[in-house]
Design an enzyme around this catalytic site. Structure first.
Site, PDB file in Angstrom:
ATOM      1  N   GLU A   1       0.806  -1.233   0.000  1.00  0.00           N
ATOM      2  CA  GLU A   1       0.000   0.000   0.000  1.00  0.00           C
ATOM      3  C   GLU A   1       0.835   1.278   0.000  1.00  0.00           C
ATOM      4  O   GLU A   1       0.613   2.191   0.800  1.00  0.00           O
ATOM      5  CB  GLU A   1      -0.974  -0.026   1.195  1.00  0.00           C
ATOM      6  CG  GLU A   1      -1.999  -1.124   1.032  1.00  0.00           C
ATOM      7  CD  GLU A   1      -2.935  -1.297   2.225  1.00  0.00           C
ATOM      8  OE1 GLU A   1      -4.065  -1.740   2.002  1.00  0.00           O
ATOM      9  OE2 GLU A   1      -2.540  -1.018   3.365  1.00  0.00           O
TER      10      GLU A   1
HETATM   11  C1  TNX Z   1      -4.609  -4.152   4.711  1.00  0.00           C
HETATM   12  S1  TNX Z   1      -2.921  -6.546   4.511  1.00  0.00           S
HETATM   13  C2  TNX Z   1      -3.383  -3.877   5.242  1.00  0.00           C
HETATM   14  C3  TNX Z   1      -3.270  -3.385   6.627  1.00  0.00           C
HETATM   15  C4  TNX Z   1      -4.618  -3.171   7.240  1.00  0.00           C
HETATM   16  C5  TNX Z   1      -5.515  -4.322   6.869  1.00  0.00           C
HETATM   17  C6  TNX Z   1      -6.853  -4.291   7.514  1.00  0.00           C
HETATM   18  C7  TNX Z   1      -1.873  -5.483   4.356  1.00  0.00           C
HETATM   19  C8  TNX Z   1      -0.612  -5.910   3.880  1.00  0.00           C
HETATM   20  N1  TNX Z   1      -2.212  -4.192   4.619  1.00  0.00           N
HETATM   21  O1  TNX Z   1      -2.506  -2.210   6.670  1.00  0.00           O
HETATM   22  O2  TNX Z   1      -4.465  -3.109   8.622  1.00  0.00           O
HETATM   23  O3  TNX Z   1      -5.706  -4.309   5.479  1.00  0.00           O
HETATM   24  O4  TNX Z   1      -7.543  -5.470   7.271  1.00  0.00           O
END
Ligand code: TNX
Length: 523
Positions: free
Chosen positions: A331
């Site tokens: 992300e």
């Molecule tokens: C996605 S899974 C994220 C996290 C959040 C989560 C909540 C991932 C690698 N990143 O930063 O906490 O969703 O479900």
């Protein structure tokens, strides 16, 4: 034919005689989770009494330690603490722990259990196997063994044999201590839960936008400034290096490896608040107490960022005996992705390896030139990154969000949790296989399973338990037991029989209607 009828008749006579001597339930196989590779049940029963001792081979400190942990585990409920003695002849009466290097088929964590009326013999190649095997012995004892107050005996274990070893070498869970901070005691409690189901990895998500949770001596403001927030604006917190080492040791004694995650280049707002010179965006970083993701990024084009990363990884690596350092990688804001993400990952991989560790990251890191030794964690349904990782011969850890995320709600009426990856009922969490879920991810590249618990909505140990139990047991079985997608009907009965055990463990579990919860009367 005649002989067969005679045999059946004499067996039923035997069964009737047995009935008068022992409660019938005594010879039902114990509802073990994860299910062992093979198991036989005999007519006799071992009874653990105040006189039962544990025997260990001479000079084997680690075996003695494993035995001591088991003695501590059963002491509160039984009211008697077994002595640990040196094994002399091998026919002592009691619980015998032994190592046998020649049983190589068992691997490092496998074990053999032979339960006779007068002794329980547990054999493994390594102490880790003895530790795992003792979790089986624990589950074969009546559920009230889990109580922390003295309970009535008898402490029977059904006779028979077990041969058992894991299908995958990596079976873990993740705890996000950034969105809400959890104490050392809470983390130890989580380690105990993993240990009970033969899991062997705890991944700690130690830094994110909302807080930096691990002391780094060369960059002190990370915790002095960066640890003071969490989701909802609470006071946050962090682990000193001493705390972290204590967690690592506690896990190690239970044959669990800690995988520390330092998230980068995104999910790094807390560090940018502490050290504005690391910011890759023009807007200054301010403390983040919300739940939004994907806005922060370290400056990927500045020398100081790599000095920072090298210092942090050096300090974390020095305190971490496990082979992996997790660097996050997910992300990243789109505008930052355009430039130098792949080179960034390459540089970080070099840094991690320079500290004698292997890199792990969310599958997004596959955009870099990742090594075969690097582990990418599959999470997003659109498996493009994971497939890219497969093509680069990297190894894959299976954490599909729509099956394995412990922060997903069980159902729409579940108060805790999120639902962006769907609802994950107990059946959905259990009924899949690691190698079948994405056909393009071949079994040979899969190292195992991890169930992550993100904690945006999770604030207390009670909340943790509600999301983790009973789904964790399913993930433990997926990683340990031989593959079989058709075992739900049998599994749910075994799971339902954990009710009393969960109650004695004091666990706030979700009483899903999918499972026939029942009081088992094994005693
Ligand atoms: C996605 S899974 C994220 C996290 C959040 C989560 C909540 C991932 C690698 N990143 O930063 O906490 O969703 O479900």
């Amino acid at each position: 034919m005649h002989k067969l009828i005679q045999r059946v008749a004499s067996l039923s006579v035997l069964a009737m005689v047995g009935l008068t001597l022992l409660p019938l339930q005594a010879q039902e196989p114990a509802p073990l989770i994860p299910k062992p590779v093979s198991m036989t049940t005999a007519d006799h029963t071992f009874v653990w009494t105040a006189e039962t001792q544990i025997y260990v081979p001479k000079g084997r400190k680690k075996v003695r330690k494993v035995a001591a942990l088991f003695a501590d585990l059963i002491a509160p409920a039984t009211g008697f603490k077994p002595n640990i003695k040196v094994l002399k002849r091998g026919d002592e009466k009691g619980l015998i722990l032994q190592l046998n290097k020649t049983l190589t088929d068992l691997g490092a964590e496998g074990y053999k259990l032979d339960i006779k009326a007068e002794r329980v013999t547990l054999t493994a190649v390594k102490p880790a196997g003895l530790f795992r095997g003792l979790q089986t012995v624990r589950q074969m004892l009546p559920a009230r063994i889990e109580s922390d107050t003295v309970q009535k005996g008898p402490w029977r274990i059904i006779g028979g044999t077990i041969t058992d070893y894991p299908q995958y070498g990596h079976r873990g869970a993740m705890l996000d201590v950034t969105r809400h901070f959890f104490s050392v005691a809470d983390v130890k409690q989580c380690i105990d839960y993993l240990a009970a189901y033969k899991m062997n990895v705890l991944h700690l998500h130690l830094s994110d936008d909302q807080g930096w949770r691990i002391e780094i001596k060369s960059w002190p403001k990370l915790t002095e400034v960066g640890s003071l927030t969490q989701v909802g604006g609470g006071k946050g917190g962090f682990y000193t290096q001493k705390d972290y080492k204590e967690i690592v040791q506690y896990a190690k004694d239970r044959y669990i490896t800690i995988v520390p995650e330092i998230e980068m280049p995104g999910h790094i707002n807390a560090a940018l608040v502490a050290y504005p010179e690391l910011n890759g965006n023009t807007k200054p970083a301010t403390p983040h107490t919300g739940m939004e993701v994907g806005f922060s990024c370290i400056a990927m084009d500045k020398e100081v960022s790599y000095k920072f990363i090298d210092d942090v990884i050096r300090e974390v690596a020095a305190m971490t005996p496990g082979q992996y350092i997790h660097i996050g990688g997910d992300e990243v804001p789109k505008k930052n992705m355009k430039t130098s993400f792949a080179q960034f990952i390459n540089k970080v991989q070099t840094i991690v390896q320079s500290h004698d560790k292997k890199m792990m990251g969310w599958a997004d890191i596959a955009k870099g030139d990742i090594d075969e030794e690097t582990v990418t964690q599959f999470w997003k349904k659109e498996a493009a990154d994971a497939k890219l990782a497969v093509s680069k011969h990297a190894r894959i850890l299976m954490s599909p969000a729509y099956r394995a995320y412990l922060d997903m709600k069980y159902s729409p009426d579940c108060e805790l949790g999120l639902n962006w990856a769907g609802y994950i009922g107990v059946q959905t969490a259990y009924q899949w296989t690691l190698s079948g879920i994405v056909p393009e991810i071949p079994k040979a590249q899969i190292i195992g399973v991890e169930a992550p618990l993100w904690t945006e909505t999770i604030k207390t140990m009670d909340d943790i338990e509600f999301m983790v139990f009973p789904r964790l047991l399913g993930y433990a079985e997926l990683g340990w037991s031989p593959d079989d997608e058709n075992t739900w009907d049998e599994y749910k009965v075994r799971l339902g029989k954990q009710k009393k055990r969960f109650e004695h463990m004091g666990i706030n579990y979700y009483k899903t209607p999918q499972v026939p919860w029942q009081d088992v009367k094994i005693d």
